[in-house]
Design a protein around this motif. Sequence first.
Motif, PDB file in Angstrom:
ATOM      1  N   ARG A   1       0.823  -1.205   0.000  1.00 39.99           N
ATOM      2  CA  ARG A   1       0.000   0.000   0.000  1.00 39.99           C
ATOM      3  C   ARG A   1       0.858   1.256   0.000  1.00 39.99           C
ATOM      4  NH1 ARG A   1      -4.647  -1.389   4.525  1.00 39.99           N
ATOM      5  NH2 ARG A   1      -5.755  -2.990   3.354  1.00 39.99           N
ATOM      6  N   PRO A   2       0.293   2.391  -0.475  1.00 39.19           N
ATOM      7  CA  PRO A   2       1.026   3.661  -0.467  1.00 39.19           C
ATOM      8  C   PRO A   2       1.475   4.073   0.936  1.00 39.19           C
ATOM      9  CG  PRO A   2      -0.897   3.814  -1.871  1.00 39.19           C
ATOM     10  CD  PRO A   2      -0.993   2.496  -1.152  1.00 39.19           C
ATOM     11  N   SER A   3       0.659   3.800   1.934  1.00 43.52           N
ATOM     12  CA  SER A   3       1.047   4.102   3.318  1.00 43.52           C
ATOM     13  C   SER A   3       0.671   2.916   4.188  1.00 43.52           C
ATOM     14  CB  SER A   3       0.339   5.365   3.833  1.00 43.52           C
ATOM     15  OG  SER A   3      -1.058   5.194   3.850  1.00 43.52           O
ATOM     16  N   ASP A   4       1.567   2.498   5.034  1.00 37.91           N
ATOM     17  CA  ASP A   4       1.313   1.333   5.871  1.00 37.91           C
ATOM     18  C   ASP A   4       1.895   1.578   7.262  1.00 37.91           C
ATOM     19  OD1 ASP A   4       0.062  -1.055   6.128  1.00 37.91           O
ATOM     20  OD2 ASP A   4       1.231  -2.088   4.599  1.00 37.91           O
ATOM     21  N   THR A   5       1.030   1.887   8.228  1.00 35.64           N
ATOM     22  CA  THR A   5       1.456   2.148   9.592  1.00 35.64           C
ATOM     23  C   THR A   5       2.075   0.886  10.190  1.00 35.64           C
ATOM     24  OG1 THR A   5      -0.409   3.662   9.794  1.00 35.64           O
ATOM     25  CG2 THR A   5       0.682   2.979  11.835  1.00 35.64           C
ATOM     26  N   PRO A   6       3.285   0.969  10.787  1.00 36.92           N
ATOM     27  CA  PRO A   6       3.964  -0.224  11.305  1.00 36.92           C
ATOM     28  C   PRO A   6       3.167  -0.993  12.359  1.00 36.92           C
ATOM     29  CG  PRO A   6       5.482   1.616  11.163  1.00 36.92           C
ATOM     30  CD  PRO A   6       4.120   2.177  10.904  1.00 36.92           C
ATOM     31  N   GLU A   7       2.535  -0.262  13.278  1.00 40.80           N
ATOM     32  CA  GLU A   7       1.818  -0.940  14.362  1.00 40.80           C
ATOM     33  C   GLU A   7       0.644  -0.101  14.818  1.00 40.80           C
ATOM     34  OE1 GLU A   7       2.778  -3.261  18.553  1.00 40.80           O
ATOM     35  OE2 GLU A   7       4.135  -1.687  17.877  1.00 40.80           O
ATOM     36  N   LEU A   8      -0.489  -0.773  15.070  1.00 41.10           N
ATOM     37  CA  LEU A   8      -1.676  -0.073  15.530  1.00 41.10           C
ATOM     38  C   LEU A   8      -2.545  -1.029  16.335  1.00 41.10           C
ATOM     39  CD1 LEU A   8      -3.799   2.420  13.498  1.00 41.10           C
ATOM     40  CD2 LEU A   8      -4.955   0.529  14.647  1.00 41.10           C
ATOM     41  N   TYR A   9      -2.868  -0.649  17.549  1.00 50.38           N
ATOM     42  CA  TYR A   9      -3.828  -1.418  18.332  1.00 50.38           C
ATOM     43  C   TYR A   9      -4.502  -0.484  19.321  1.00 50.38           C
ATOM     44  CZ  TYR A   9      -0.271  -1.618  22.073  1.00 50.38           C
ATOM     45  OH  TYR A   9       0.657  -1.299  23.033  1.00 50.38           O
ATOM     46  N   GLY A  10      -5.668  -0.879  19.774  1.00 42.95           N
ATOM     47  CA  GLY A  10      -6.460   0.029  20.592  1.00 42.95           C
ATOM     48  C   GLY A  10      -6.806  -0.521  21.962  1.00 42.95           C
ATOM     49  N   SER A  11      -7.517   0.312  22.693  1.00 45.20           N
ATOM     50  CA  SER A  11      -8.041  -0.062  24.009  1.00 45.20           C
ATOM     51  C   SER A  11      -9.567  -0.074  23.931  1.00 45.20           C
ATOM     52  CB  SER A  11      -7.599   0.950  25.068  1.00 45.20           C
ATOM     53  OG  SER A  11      -8.357   0.788  26.255  1.00 45.20           O
ATOM     54  N   TYR A  12     -10.184  -1.118  24.476  1.00 44.32           N
ATOM     55  CA  TYR A  12     -11.649  -1.186  24.498  1.00 44.32           C
ATOM     56  C   TYR A  12     -12.191  -0.950  25.914  1.00 44.32           C
ATOM     57  CZ  TYR A  12     -10.781  -6.060  26.016  1.00 44.32           C
ATOM     58  OH  TYR A  12     -10.336  -7.183  26.675  1.00 44.32           O
ATOM     59  N   ASP A  13     -11.389  -0.310  26.754  1.00 47.68           N
ATOM     60  CA  ASP A  13     -11.795  -0.094  28.143  1.00 47.68           C
ATOM     61  C   ASP A  13     -13.114   0.667  28.265  1.00 47.68           C
ATOM     62  OD1 ASP A  13      -9.611  -1.446  29.039  1.00 47.68           O
ATOM     63  OD2 ASP A  13      -8.461   0.323  29.649  1.00 47.68           O
ATOM     64  N   LYS A  14     -13.293   1.697  27.438  1.00 48.66           N
ATOM     65  CA  LYS A  14     -14.524   2.505  27.510  1.00 48.66           C
ATOM     66  C   LYS A  14     -15.740   1.666  27.138  1.00 48.66           C
ATOM     67  CE  LYS A  14     -16.567   6.787  25.718  1.00 48.66           C
ATOM     68  NZ  LYS A  14     -16.344   7.968  24.836  1.00 48.66           N
ATOM     69  N   LEU A  15     -15.602   0.861  26.092  1.00 51.86           N
ATOM     70  CA  LEU A  15     -16.695  -0.012  25.659  1.00 51.86           C
ATOM     71  C   LEU A  15     -17.037  -1.014  26.748  1.00 51.86           C
ATOM     72  CD1 LEU A  15     -18.594  -1.146  23.471  1.00 51.86           C
ATOM     73  CD2 LEU A  15     -16.641  -2.449  22.594  1.00 51.86           C
ATOM     74  N   ARG A  16     -16.026  -1.586  27.360  1.00 53.64           N
ATOM     75  CA  ARG A  16     -16.261  -2.563  28.431  1.00 53.64           C
ATOM     76  C   ARG A  16     -16.943  -1.905  29.627  1.00 53.64           C
ATOM     77  NH1 ARG A  16     -11.132  -5.833  30.305  1.00 53.64           N
ATOM     78  NH2 ARG A  16     -10.374  -3.694  30.574  1.00 53.64           N
ATOM     79  N   GLN A  17     -16.514  -0.706  29.953  1.00 53.31           N
ATOM     80  CA  GLN A  17     -17.087  -0.007  31.099  1.00 53.31           C
ATOM     81  C   GLN A  17     -18.573   0.300  30.899  1.00 53.31           C
ATOM     82  OE1 GLN A  17     -14.933   3.517  32.311  1.00 53.31           O
ATOM     83  NE2 GLN A  17     -16.725   4.407  33.313  1.00 53.31           N
ATOM     84  N   ASP A  18     -18.951   0.721  29.678  1.00 54.24           N
ATOM     85  CA  ASP A  18     -20.336   1.154  29.448  1.00 54.24           C
ATOM     86  C   ASP A  18     -21.280   0.027  29.029  1.00 54.24           C
ATOM     87  OD1 ASP A  18     -19.459   3.638  30.102  1.00 54.24           O
ATOM     88  OD2 ASP A  18     -19.789   4.556  28.124  1.00 54.24           O
ATOM     89  N   THR A  19     -20.727  -1.068  28.478  1.00 56.02           N
ATOM     90  CA  THR A  19     -21.613  -2.131  27.983  1.00 56.02           C
ATOM     91  C   THR A  19     -21.298  -3.514  28.532  1.00 56.02           C
ATOM     92  OG1 THR A  19     -20.261  -2.761  26.062  1.00 56.02           O
ATOM     93  CG2 THR A  19     -21.749  -0.854  25.797  1.00 56.02           C
ATOM     94  N   GLY A  20     -20.112  -3.696  29.126  1.00 57.05           N
ATOM     95  CA  GLY A  20     -19.712  -5.016  29.610  1.00 57.05           C
ATOM     96  C   GLY A  20     -19.073  -5.891  28.544  1.00 57.05           C
ATOM     97  N   TRP A  21     -18.870  -5.335  27.336  1.00 58.01           N
ATOM     98  CA  TRP A  21     -18.324  -6.118  26.227  1.00 58.01           C
ATOM     99  C   TRP A  21     -16.839  -6.404  26.397  1.00 58.01           C
ATOM    100  CZ3 TRP A  21     -14.390  -5.482  22.679  1.00 58.01           C
ATOM    101  CH2 TRP A  21     -14.405  -6.300  21.538  1.00 58.01           C
ATOM    102  N   GLN A  22     -16.425  -7.566  25.903  1.00 58.36           N
ATOM    103  CA  GLN A  22     -15.011  -7.877  25.712  1.00 58.36           C
ATOM    104  C   GLN A  22     -14.926  -8.965  24.643  1.00 58.36           C
ATOM    105  OE1 GLN A  22     -13.366  -9.230  29.406  1.00 58.36           O
ATOM    106  NE2 GLN A  22     -14.495 -11.152  29.408  1.00 58.36           N
ATOM    107  N   PRO A  23     -13.808  -9.040  23.897  1.00 57.70           N
ATOM    108  CA  PRO A  23     -13.697 -10.061  22.846  1.00 57.70           C
ATOM    109  C   PRO A  23     -13.675 -11.452  23.450  1.00 57.70           C
ATOM    110  CG  PRO A  23     -11.596  -8.932  23.176  1.00 57.70           C
ATOM    111  CD  PRO A  23     -12.606  -8.189  23.975  1.00 57.70           C
TER     112      PRO A  23
END
Length: 308
Positions: free
Chosen positions: A268-290
Motif C-alpha cells: 500500500r502507499p502508506s502502511d502504519t507499522p503498528e496499531l492497536y487500541g483499548s476497548y476499556d470505555k466499551l467494556r465499562q459502558d456495555t460489559g463487552w469484551q472479545p
Amino acid sequence: MQKVLVTGVNGFVGQHLARELAAQGTSVIGVGGQQGTDGQSEAIRDYKLLDLLDARAAESIDFGDIDGVIHLAGLAPVGPSFDEPRRYLETNSGIQINLFEAALKQAAHPKFLIVSSGSLYDPQAPLPLTEASAVRPNSPYAVSKLTQEQLAAYYATRGFETVVARPFNHIGPGQNPGFIVPDLAQQVIAVERNEAKEVLVGNLDAKRDYTDVRDIVRAYRLLLERGKTGELYNICSGVALSGHVILAAILDAVGAKPTIKTDPARLRPSDTPELYGSYDKLRQDTGWQPEIKLATTMQDVVADWRAR
C-alpha cells in the motif's frame, strides 16, 4: 430495542449483525443494494432493495416505528480508496445524509449507531489508541469515516441520539477478498487444491488489531442498547498481530506449507507499522469484551473458503 434498521445488511458484517440481533429477539429491517440471500431469511423480518445514494429511495423507508438504526452501508476496502477518493467521500457521506434527512422529513428520531473506523487515528499517537487519541486519517477511506462522525455530531443537534463506533480490523467467515485474511486464505486454499503454486503477499510486518466479526456485531448490539449519546467507542482486541502471525494461523488451520512470495503490487502507499487500541470505555459502558480466539476464527475462515 424492538425494531432495528440495518443498512448494508447483506454485506459481510451485516449478515452477521442480522443474526446477532435476531438471536436476541430483535425485529430486523434490512436495507441493501443487492438481492437478499436465502441465509438471511430467518434473521431479517423485512428486506428492502434500495440505492441509499438516492434520497428518494431513503425516503421510502418508514422510520416511524423503528427504534434504532445501525448504519453499515458504504464503501469499505481501504486499498481502492487511494484511486477513488471522490467516490469514497461522496458515497459514505451521501448515504448517511440521506438517512438522517429521510427520518427528519418523517419527524422520526430513532437512535443511530454510526460505524466509523479505527484506521483514522494518528499513526504516531501513543499506544494503545483510546477514544481520546489524536486523529490523522491516512487514506481517503479514513477521511470519509471522519466525515461520517462529524455528520453524526451535526445531526445530534437536530434531535437524534447518535453513537459512533470505531471498529478496528474485522476478520471472520464470509469476508470477501480485499482484506488480508480472505486474500491469504483464498490463496492458501488454492494451493491446497493444486490450483496455484505459491502465496503472494504484501507487507506482513505491519501489526494490526484484529477482532472476530461475531464479537464486533455483538458490540454493535450492545452499543445501540447501552451506548451513551454523543459518545464514540473503540471496538478492538487490544492486541497487535503481524501479517506473519495471521498467515501462520491460516496455515495451521489448513495444515499446509506453501511457498510465500512478496508481491510489490500488494504493497500500500502508506502502511502504519503498528496499531492497536483499548476497548476499556466499551467494556465499562456495555460489559463487552472479545471472546473468540484467533485459532477459532481461522478454522471458521478456512472452512468457509473450502465450501466456496
